[in-house]
Design a protein around this motif. Sequence first.
Motif, short mmCIF file in Angstrom:
data_model
loop_
_atom_site.label_atom_id
_atom_site.label_comp_id
_atom_site.label_asym_id
_atom_site.label_seq_id
_atom_site.Cartn_x
_atom_site.Cartn_y
_atom_site.Cartn_z
N UNK A 269 0.81 -1.22 0.00
CA UNK A 269 0.00 0.00 0.00
C UNK A 269 0.84 1.27 0.00
N UNK A 270 2.16 1.11 0.14
CA UNK A 270 3.03 2.29 0.16
C UNK A 270 2.84 3.15 1.38
N UNK A 271 2.45 2.52 2.50
CA UNK A 271 2.16 3.27 3.73
C UNK A 271 3.46 3.55 4.48
N UNK A 272 4.21 4.52 3.99
CA UNK A 272 5.56 4.79 4.48
C UNK A 272 5.59 5.19 5.96
N UNK A 273 4.62 5.97 6.41
CA UNK A 273 4.64 6.43 7.81
C UNK A 273 4.48 5.25 8.76
N UNK A 274 3.61 4.32 8.43
CA UNK A 274 3.45 3.13 9.25
C UNK A 274 4.71 2.28 9.19
N UNK A 275 5.32 2.19 8.02
CA UNK A 275 6.57 1.44 7.88
C UNK A 275 7.67 2.01 8.75
N UNK A 277 7.18 3.66 11.49
CA UNK A 277 6.81 3.36 12.88
C UNK A 277 7.24 1.95 13.24
N UNK A 278 7.02 0.99 12.34
CA UNK A 278 7.43 -0.40 12.58
C UNK A 278 8.93 -0.48 12.80
N UNK A 279 9.69 0.22 11.98
CA UNK A 279 11.16 0.23 12.09
C UNK A 279 11.57 0.80 13.44
N UNK A 280 10.97 1.93 13.81
CA UNK A 280 11.30 2.57 15.09
C UNK A 280 10.90 1.68 16.26
N UNK A 281 9.75 1.00 16.16
CA UNK A 281 9.29 0.10 17.22
C UNK A 281 10.32 -1.01 17.44
N UNK A 282 10.83 -1.57 16.35
CA UNK A 282 11.83 -2.64 16.46
C UNK A 282 13.08 -2.14 17.18
N UNK A 283 13.53 -0.95 16.83
CA UNK A 283 14.75 -0.40 17.45
C UNK A 283 14.52 -0.07 18.92
N UNK A 284 13.38 0.55 19.25
CA UNK A 284 13.11 0.93 20.64
C UNK A 284 12.95 -0.27 21.54
N UNK A 285 12.40 -1.36 21.00
CA UNK A 285 12.14 -2.55 21.80
C UNK A 285 13.23 -3.61 21.66
N UNK A 286 14.36 -3.18 21.07
CA UNK A 286 15.54 -4.03 20.94
C UNK A 286 15.21 -5.36 20.24
N UNK A 287 14.33 -5.28 19.24
CA UNK A 287 14.06 -6.44 18.38
C UNK A 287 15.13 -6.45 17.30
N UNK A 288 15.88 -7.52 17.24
CA UNK A 288 17.02 -7.58 16.32
C UNK A 288 16.57 -7.47 14.87
N UNK A 297 12.18 -4.91 5.83
CA UNK A 297 12.28 -3.45 5.91
C UNK A 297 12.85 -2.87 4.62
N UNK A 298 13.84 -3.54 4.04
CA UNK A 298 14.41 -3.09 2.76
C UNK A 298 13.32 -3.08 1.69
N UNK A 299 12.54 -4.16 1.64
CA UNK A 299 11.46 -4.26 0.66
C UNK A 299 10.42 -3.17 0.89
N UNK A 300 10.12 -2.91 2.17
CA UNK A 300 9.13 -1.89 2.50
C UNK A 300 9.60 -0.51 2.06
N UNK A 301 10.81 -0.13 2.46
CA UNK A 301 11.31 1.20 2.09
C UNK A 301 11.42 1.34 0.58
N UNK A 302 11.86 0.27 -0.09
CA UNK A 302 11.97 0.31 -1.56
C UNK A 302 10.61 0.57 -2.20
N UNK A 303 9.60 -0.19 -1.76
CA UNK A 303 8.28 -0.09 -2.37
C UNK A 303 7.50 1.14 -1.91
N UNK A 304 8.00 1.79 -0.86
CA UNK A 304 7.37 3.03 -0.39
C UNK A 304 8.10 4.26 -0.93
N UNK A 305 9.08 4.03 -1.79
CA UNK A 305 9.75 5.16 -2.45
C UNK A 305 11.01 5.66 -1.78
N UNK A 306 11.40 5.09 -0.64
CA UNK A 306 12.59 5.57 0.09
C UNK A 306 13.76 4.62 -0.15
#
Length: 629
Positions: A269-275, A277-288, A297-306
């Motif tokens: 869906x190209x929902x970059x803001x949610x993507x 948030x997911x990335x930040x959630x992983x980092x804040x909660x020390x999810x490797x 995450x690479x696929x998400x950022x690529x398909x969301x234009x970043x």
Amino acid sequence: MNTIIHKPSPSPNHPSSLFPQISRCKTTRHLKQIHAHFIKTGQIHHPLAAAELLKFLTLSTQREIKYARKFFSQIHHPNCFSWNTIIRALADSDDDDLFHVNSLEALLYFSHMLTDGLVEPNKFTFPCVLKACAKLARIEEGKQLHGFVVKLGLVSDEFVRSNLVRVYVMCGAMKDAHVLFYQTRLEGNVVLWNVMIDGYVRMGDLRASRELFDSMPNKSVVSWNVMISGCAQNGHFKEAIEMFHDMQLGDVPPNYVTLVSVLPAVSRLGAIELGKWVHLFAEKNEIEIDDVLGSALIDMYSKCGSIDKAVQVFEGIRNKKNPITWSAIIGGLAMHGRARDALDHFWRMQQAGVTPSDVVYIGVLSACSHAGLVEEGRSIYYHMVNIVGLLPRIEHYGCMVDLLGRAGCLEEAEQLILNMPVKPDDVILKALLGACKMHGNIEMGERIAKFLMGWYPHDSGSYVALSNMFASEGNWEGVVKVRLKMKELDIRKDPGCSWIELDGVIHEFLVEDDSHPRAEGIHSMLEEMSDRLRSVGYRPNTTQVLLNMDEKEKQSALHYHSEKIAIAFGLISTRPQTPLQIVKNLRVCEDCHSSIKLVSKIYNRKIIVRDRKRFHHFENGSCSCMDYW
């Protein structure tokens, strides 16, 4: 998604206290010394000693299945604990290469246990045997085990029942699973509920899985993960994201699997803001962010234009030995038209000692296609087939046909299709058909269209493409014939649809869409855009309107293409100079492409459009595709 079934240990007996030297054992070598000592002293004949030795061999971190088999064969009269231990070890094996063999062997040991007749299976035996049966999807054996369980009065046991349901689920026998579930369910047995939900998801019955999920008295993180991944895998991307939002409102926090499950929906869906948030959630909660989550995450950022953010995530992954990670970044670079960077990563991958998978070759060939690198594409394809020895998949042929067709090598592309060892799919034939339209080869286009209509008679793509070719030549009689055929077969063209995400909300627009709450403001902006485009000398490319109407009507039709409506909404809803990201379900037309280039300059906006084929980065009057798409 596999639902984990938790089981108790094979037996309540705990012989470790009788043989403390075994419980203190740390290595297989040490255990062999203990084994030799037991043989020498005769302790090996003690059934509990044998059982404890077997337990160490099969269930400890030093597990030795091969040694365990030999050891078990030397036990004269194995007790139930020993039978359960060897069966469990084989059923629980997570070796991807041997799981089928090990599961089958678990069933054979169970058969030997029954044949031996000295020990009766108990409630700890059946969860393991049923798990092996489920892995093998053996419905007949599953039904026989079900009957045996009923005969022994064990059907009320929670773990036995959960695994019985799982057998039916894994065999696709949801009616049988449904009956058993509703006959014996316990409100608090979350695992049993999850097994059923997973079963409906596997069958693609999202309605049944959602109804069951909504009626769950208690939901675990596995329950949410099954539903989110099920929605995403079955193409219900909005529903997957809505489920993810609902999960956050409850008291069950997302985990690693949740993030991996929701990211494909975010990507689509190209929902970059949610993507983000997911990335930040992983980092804040020390999810490797390992190779799997990192690739998502690479696929998400690529398909969301970043794409730059995708490269950043790629470089931050420590272990780059998984070809999936390289495939994600190469594919991302390809869809953004950065062919040289994709080729550079392809060579880096090989220098790092990672063997390219067939999916990696799809990505790199796609990169060559998007950039018109014909010779490089031919060379890589030759290397894959003749040097590496990979058999081309239908996707590899598709990339080559697309590459050659775009470059105008239509005869070579057609010969490649004719010489394929497999029947070409609709994607390959549509690629060549599109190239025929692009290069004006009506004769070949008609031939390919007839192939498509014969093999895929209810696919609108071939009819629309042929109609468009006739229209581009002014052959309105041909257009009418094709349209009448579509009407006769009740075939409808997929409507153009674009969407834009603002403040976490996805706004969707169709052609000539006036249903949005801000439709009046959008219409005013469209008029302003049209006026400002005319002021800089732009004239609509009405050759793209393949309908028999006058010039004014054609200009009006172009005015309300869905991507232009989405851009107009973005312009009135964001601050000046804010980048806009649009997703479209079809290939962007030439008129929209030309006008968006100018809009990016007039309004000083970076506009990123993801169409069905690739990304277009519009900025200061030009596009990243260099007008080759």
